[in-house]
Write a protein that holds these residues in place. Structure first.
Motif, PDB file in Angstrom:
ATOM      1  N   THR A 293       0.980  -1.199  -0.159  1.00  0.00           N
ATOM      2  CA  THR A 293      -0.061   0.056  -0.188  1.00  0.00           C
ATOM      3  C   THR A 293       0.942   1.217  -0.130  1.00  0.00           C
ATOM      4  O   THR A 293       0.540   2.210  -0.643  1.00  0.00           O
ATOM      5  CB  THR A 293      -0.965   0.018   1.159  1.00  0.00           C
ATOM      6  OG1 THR A 293      -1.683  -1.202   1.163  1.00  0.00           O
ATOM      7  CG2 THR A 293      -1.857   1.166   1.415  1.00  0.00           C
ATOM      8  N   LYS A 294       1.861   1.155   0.727  1.00  0.00           N
ATOM      9  CA  LYS A 294       2.799   2.513   0.867  1.00  0.00           C
ATOM     10  C   LYS A 294       3.645   2.810  -0.554  1.00  0.00           C
ATOM     11  O   LYS A 294       3.419   3.992  -1.105  1.00  0.00           O
ATOM     12  CB  LYS A 294       3.905   1.989   1.836  1.00  0.00           C
ATOM     13  CG  LYS A 294       5.131   3.411   1.947  1.00  0.00           C
ATOM     14  CD  LYS A 294       6.157   3.058   2.855  1.00  0.00           C
ATOM     15  CE  LYS A 294       7.230   4.478   2.932  1.00  0.00           C
ATOM     16  NZ  LYS A 294       8.367   3.764   3.750  1.00  0.00           N
ATOM     17  N   ILE A 295       3.723   1.741  -1.329  1.00  0.00           N
ATOM     18  CA  ILE A 295       4.239   1.984  -2.701  1.00  0.00           C
ATOM     19  C   ILE A 295       3.071   2.549  -3.549  1.00  0.00           C
ATOM     20  O   ILE A 295       3.533   3.225  -4.250  1.00  0.00           O
ATOM     21  CB  ILE A 295       5.036   0.726  -3.243  1.00  0.00           C
ATOM     22  CG1 ILE A 295       6.041   0.163  -2.438  1.00  0.00           C
ATOM     23  CG2 ILE A 295       5.413   0.700  -4.771  1.00  0.00           C
ATOM     24  CD1 ILE A 295       6.622  -1.200  -2.804  1.00  0.00           C
ATOM     25  N   ALA A 296       1.998   1.999  -3.644  1.00  0.00           N
ATOM     26  CA  ALA A 296       0.928   2.284  -4.310  1.00  0.00           C
ATOM     27  C   ALA A 296       0.417   3.810  -4.079  1.00  0.00           C
ATOM     28  O   ALA A 296       0.293   4.400  -4.994  1.00  0.00           O
ATOM     29  CB  ALA A 296      -0.113   1.235  -4.267  1.00  0.00           C
ATOM     30  N   LYS A 297       0.428   4.219  -2.833  1.00  0.00           N
ATOM     31  CA  LYS A 297      -0.064   5.389  -2.399  1.00  0.00           C
ATOM     32  C   LYS A 297       0.971   6.420  -2.977  1.00  0.00           C
ATOM     33  O   LYS A 297       0.541   7.589  -3.421  1.00  0.00           O
ATOM     34  CB  LYS A 297      -0.155   5.454  -0.867  1.00  0.00           C
ATOM     35  CG  LYS A 297      -1.429   4.684  -0.372  1.00  0.00           C
ATOM     36  CD  LYS A 297      -1.677   5.121   1.230  1.00  0.00           C
ATOM     37  CE  LYS A 297      -1.888   6.460   1.502  1.00  0.00           C
ATOM     38  NZ  LYS A 297      -3.020   6.813   1.309  1.00  0.00           N
ATOM     39  N   THR A 298       2.237   6.111  -2.798  1.00  0.00           N
ATOM     40  CA  THR A 298       3.301   7.122  -3.173  1.00  0.00           C
ATOM     41  C   THR A 298       3.284   7.374  -4.855  1.00  0.00           C
ATOM     42  O   THR A 298       3.449   8.306  -5.382  1.00  0.00           O
ATOM     43  CB  THR A 298       4.806   6.663  -2.799  1.00  0.00           C
ATOM     44  OG1 THR A 298       4.716   6.352  -1.183  1.00  0.00           O
ATOM     45  CG2 THR A 298       5.666   7.549  -3.065  1.00  0.00           C
TER      46      THR A 298
END
Length: 398
Positions: A293-298
């Motif tokens: 999720t962190k990669i996708a959000k960024t």
């Protein structure tokens, strides 16, 4: 540590052969034929890079290798040497030396302790009539009166056969120099363009904040440069991207080319979001099974919206960012971080079965100094063994 022995041989003595470079290819060549030979290494010990490669567990070969795993301006040049020296041959050597190794699912072969391979090759070289001299820098090599004259920090030496095994420009902190290429040019040989390979890519300045938000994060991707596509882990760094997939694709990347990354290689993101168009979850949460999720959000930034609220244009832009993330790298991470040097001495000037120069009899080039670069996965160390073995077979008959 493998500190070298020294002898008081007369500098006017004509050696059968002199090997310049005590790395993987030089040591292996010296340990593969019995003629009296001199091995010169400018470091304080032999096998320096070999000992630290693969984090100290060198990836010494690959069970699935073929000549298709190598990039060279002379397309089929490496075939003969590879056909004559197979992975099982080096495995047999390790078994003779009682050196433990591991095989991974993709055929990669790793030593449990690279230092043991370096020590074994050093010892075998001594047993095969080799005088090993470390802390000896070769300043110049030239041909005169049918012999090769080497001017070194330890005096002048003469030989009938000269084997250049000094590698490329990668890891200058471990002693890599441009000796092989400089000497080739001084002897009238051609070199192809040199560049760092199997190396991370630096992103443009405007992308650095994104990468810094994700430093240390890794995910499986599909990455494409031109007609070449690789799959595997990508790792975000302070200056760009690295990881196995990136290192593989760097073998083909040329300055100015764009790189395209698919962070969701297992699905069609457009179809998936359309199937979930009524969901109240944000895009980044919907993709959680495949992308952290962190990669996708960024990556999505302002395009990370609830699926139910997304207009068609937002949906397409979001999937474009995740499945066709495209940019032009500013550069590679350079020779200090590259596994190998792509390019080298033009192979068309050498005989593929013996690695002897066609125009300068008695001159051999082996290993990374030649324009032969393998993929990540044990291929480059295997080329060091195979090319050294080919030269040794020829030298044994002289």
């Amino acid at each position: 540590m493998l500190y070298c022995i020294h002898s008081m041989a007369n500098s006017a003595f004509i050696w059968h052969s002199i090997i310049v470079g005590g790395g993987a290819s030089g040591l292996f060549c010296a340990s593969s034929y019995q003629a009296p030979k001199l091995l010169l290494e400018h470091n304080t010990r032999t096998g320096v890079k070999l000992c630290v490669s693969g984090g100290g567990k060198c990836n010494f070969s690959n069970k699935h290798l073929s000549s298709r795993d190598y990039l060279s301006g002379a397309k089929h040049f490496c075939h003969s040497a590879l056909a004559a020296w197979r992975p099982e041959h080096f495995i047999h050597l390790l078994e003779e030396e009682h050196i433990a190794f591991d095989e991974l699912e993709n055929g990669q072969l790793f030593a449990q302790d690279a230092r043991k391979i370096a020590a074994a090759l050093h010892r075998r070289a001594l047993q095969h009539n080799t005088d090993i001299r470390c802390r000896c820098e070769v300043v110049k090599a030239k041909q005169e009166n049918g012999l090769f004259r080497l001017e070194t920090s330890a005096g002048t030496f003469y030989t009938s056969h000269l084997i250049i095994a000094t590698g490329g420009l990668s890891y200058p902190q471990l002693g890599a120099t441009g000796f092989a290429f400089r000497t080739a040019q001084e002897l009238g040989l051609r070199c192809t363009e040199l560049r760092p390979a199997l190396v991370g890519l630096r992103v443009p300045l405007e992308m650095r904040p994104l990468c810094r938000q994700l430093v240390g994060s890794s995910t499986a991707v599909q990455i494409t440069v031109g007609k070449h596509t690789e799959t595997g882990p990508l790792l975000f760094t302070h200056e760009g991207i690295s990881g196995p997939a990136v290192l593989q694709i760097s073998l083909y990347w040329q300055e100015g080319q764009s790189v395209q990354v698919n962070f969701l290689p297992e699905i069609n993101a457009v179809d998936f979001l359309r199937q979930h168009k009524n969901s109240t979850a944000y895009f980044s949460k919907l993709f959680a099974p495949w992308l952290h999720t962190k990669i996708a959000k960024t990556l999505l930034a302002d395009k990370d919206v609830r699926a139910a609220d997304a207009k068609k244009e937002i949906l397409l832009e979001a999937t474009q960012r995740l499945q066709a993330f495209s940019f032009v790298p500013a550069a590679t991470s350079g020779y200090t971080r590259s596994e190998v040097t792509a390019g080298g001495v033009d192979c068309s000037q050498f005989r593929p079965g013996t690695l002897e120069c066609k125009t300068i009899p008695g001159l051999f080039y082996i290993g990374e100094a030649l324009d032969v670069t393998g993929r990540l996965g044990g291929y480059n160390l295997h080329w060091a063994w195979a090319s050294a073995a080919a030269a040794a077979r020829a030298l044994a008959t002289r």
